[in-house]
Design an enzyme around this catalytic site. Sequence first.
Site, PDB file in Angstrom:
ATOM      1  N   GLU A  83      -0.943   7.337   2.089  1.00 20.18           N
ATOM      2  CA  GLU A  83      -1.956   6.424   2.645  1.00 20.18           C
ATOM      3  C   GLU A  83      -2.882   7.120   3.647  1.00 20.18           C
ATOM      4  O   GLU A  83      -2.953   6.746   4.825  1.00 20.18           O
ATOM      5  CB  GLU A  83      -1.289   5.218   3.304  1.00 20.18           C
ATOM      6  CG  GLU A  83      -0.593   4.317   2.314  1.00 20.18           C
ATOM      7  CD  GLU A  83      -0.117   2.999   2.936  1.00 20.18           C
ATOM      8  OE1 GLU A  83       0.020   2.925   4.160  1.00 20.18           O
ATOM      9  OE2 GLU A  83       0.127   2.060   2.170  1.00 20.18           O
ATOM     10  N   GLU A 102       3.269   0.809  -4.106  1.00 20.17           N
ATOM     11  CA  GLU A 102       4.071   0.126  -3.081  1.00 20.17           C
ATOM     12  C   GLU A 102       3.647  -1.321  -2.995  1.00 20.17           C
ATOM     13  O   GLU A 102       2.453  -1.629  -3.043  1.00 20.17           O
ATOM     14  CB  GLU A 102       3.801   0.688  -1.678  1.00 20.17           C
ATOM     15  CG  GLU A 102       4.404   1.997  -1.342  1.00 20.17           C
ATOM     16  CD  GLU A 102       4.062   2.380   0.104  1.00 20.17           C
ATOM     17  OE1 GLU A 102       3.870   1.494   0.946  1.00 20.17           O
ATOM     18  OE2 GLU A 102       3.966   3.579   0.368  1.00 20.17           O
TER      19      GLU A 102
HETATM   20  C1  GLA Z   1       2.781   1.472   3.943  1.00 22.02           C
HETATM   21  C2  GLA Z   1       3.481   2.813   3.939  1.00 22.02           C
HETATM   22  C3  GLA Z   1       4.965   2.701   3.829  1.00 22.02           C
HETATM   23  C4  GLA Z   1       5.504   1.570   4.665  1.00 22.02           C
HETATM   24  C5  GLA Z   1       4.807   0.291   4.281  1.00 22.02           C
HETATM   25  C6  GLA Z   1       5.313  -0.914   5.034  1.00 22.02           C
HETATM   26  O1  GLA Z   1       2.429   1.048   2.714  1.00 22.02           O
HETATM   27  O2  GLA Z   1       3.006   3.678   2.950  1.00 22.02           O
HETATM   28  O3  GLA Z   1       5.518   3.931   4.251  1.00 22.02           O
HETATM   29  O4  GLA Z   1       5.281   1.841   6.009  1.00 22.02           O
HETATM   30  O5  GLA Z   1       3.442   0.421   4.575  1.00 22.02           O
HETATM   31  O6  GLA Z   1       4.680  -2.097   4.633  1.00 22.02           O
END
Ligand code: GLA
Length: 633
Positions: free
Chosen positions: A148, A308
């Site tokens: 991210e 995710e």
């Molecule tokens: C992001 C991150 C993860 C985690 C999630 C929690 O997507 O990539 O590592 O912290 O948030 O919602």
Amino acid sequence: MLDHSKLYFGGDYNPEQWPKEVWAEDIALMQKANVNLVSLGIFSWAKIEQSEGVYTFDWLDEIMDLLDQGGIAVDMATATASPPAWLTLKYPSVLPINFDGVQLSHGGRQQYCAASSIYREKAAALVEQIAKRYAKHPAIKMWHVNNEYGCHAPYCYCDESRKSFVNWLKNHYASIEELNTSWGTDFWSQRYYSWEEIVVPKRTPDGTHPNPGQQIDFKRFSNDVTLELFKMERDIIKKYDPIKPVTTNFMSMKFTYAMDYFAWAKEVDFVSTDHYLAQHDIENHIDLAQMADLTRAFAKGKQWLLMEHSSSAVNWQPKNYAKIPGQEIRNSLSFVSRGSQGSMYFQWRQSQAGSERMHSSMLPHAGEDTRVFREVAELGAILAAHPEISSYETDKAAVAMVFDYEQIWAMMQANMPTDDLSYPDTVASWYRALYKEGIKVDFVPANADLETLKGYQLVLMPMAHMLTESEEKTFTDYATGGGNLVVGYFSNITDRTLRVKLGGYGGNLVKDVIGVYVEEYYPLREASIKLSNGFTAKLWSELSRLNGAEAIATFEGGDAKGSVALAKRDLGSSTAWYQGTELEDDSQRKFFSGICKELGIESVGGEHLEITKRGPFTFEIDNAKNTFKVTRD
Ligand code: GLA
């Protein structure tokens, strides 16, 4: 390419948070839930490189082999997302400096400046080690660079960033004079006589804000300098493994804004994205659908994967509501119906310690005898039963909506006619109206070419504040060449340097092509206002008159009473519409459903029912009744 013979199912896996005795149970339960992929090592830098240049891989070797023996593939991360404490202690210049000049600390994550040469050197050395060691490991099916990008510290205002920004400007402007013209620096004595005088747009005296051109260029620079980091890591991986696909996970969420994913998508082998619901919003399935459709647009024909999302509550919203029974399966299937090559979570096993210990996972603290694990396993079985879905694309829509990250950057600036304008909110409200009317939408970037636009019967342009002359021409050619176009208020106001187009707001597109002459903005004092056709509007009105269009509605009250609120023009083989206000939800629905009926554009489902086709598969998801059905023709 991703494997076309299956839908991926699994999540982030952080075995380093657990004693080895737990690993065997992990794999057994993954098998039970039909997990076929895990993302490994995303935050493992401190565990792999325990002191500078000393790498420890035994634990990673061991878990990789166990996963491989268990038939679970690995999405191998490069571990560069969170530098270890020893690194920032020894090289504090790696730590980012914020808008107020404060240096951010170690202790959270993503505490690095994207322009930092030391960060680059140390990250590159780590990726080199990981790629060399694991390129041929049979468990690895794809590579996951960093995590991210731009989530926590997208803008750094340190001196190294300043130098890098100045170099970026030198590459984008032929001369300092061109920069002065573009930024309009004769305003407030801001003129620069040499490149060295240019600073990053840090906090300025109260009641003033950095120059708009400087601000937007700094956002462009920050996107580009971060994208360079991705490319650096990707190219190291490719040296050792030219075959397996490389990605980095985007954040397709309404208020993530810092990276231009249309640009990033060109650099990845497949697009992956993370999506989390705004949990207080009872219609958050609509935001989910929008973000899935948007991700399909970034991918532009490449494969993409939901990398995710959450099985239930997150831990970072003011109130972290759990998902209701069945909601999670609907959410995942909505993503799959819109083109995702599977459904992945953050994370496999819920952490016992650390700041995400209250975040849901596939395997909760309470263990496998839980609602969440049973639903996760149910979804795993559904996806495993329909592997062929992965070889089809979601059906193309007849309607395209323009979306552009730079418009967010433009609209984030201060000193606008009203603080209430929000590009993401306006886009979301147009999308919501279409969703509820059962009208499918594809997204296109504002710099889409004419051929792309011509593939759609109707193109919608909400609040595209900045358009270059050539972008404006493309939309003009589309509309005058047989394409139907709706332009929203505050569109085509400036060029991409934020210099206003003179002679009537909305430029030639609004004044001459559609035929509405907009003189002045009158943000509404009233919460809501009536239009002459019975619709209601909010936020915005403008002083305008017809210049070739016909009025559909005028403002019935407010400061711009009598001015044109909605207009249309018959262009022969097509029609163009203009919205000089922000319609309230019911009115927006009526407006779009009227247009779609007129154009013969099909409506399927609607309200809370989504019916989406992906090849021979039809997904019927009823978000009110909490039911789903997947059928094959
Ligand atoms: C992001 C991150 C993860 C985690 C999630 C929690 O997507 O990539 O590592 O912290 O948030 O919602």
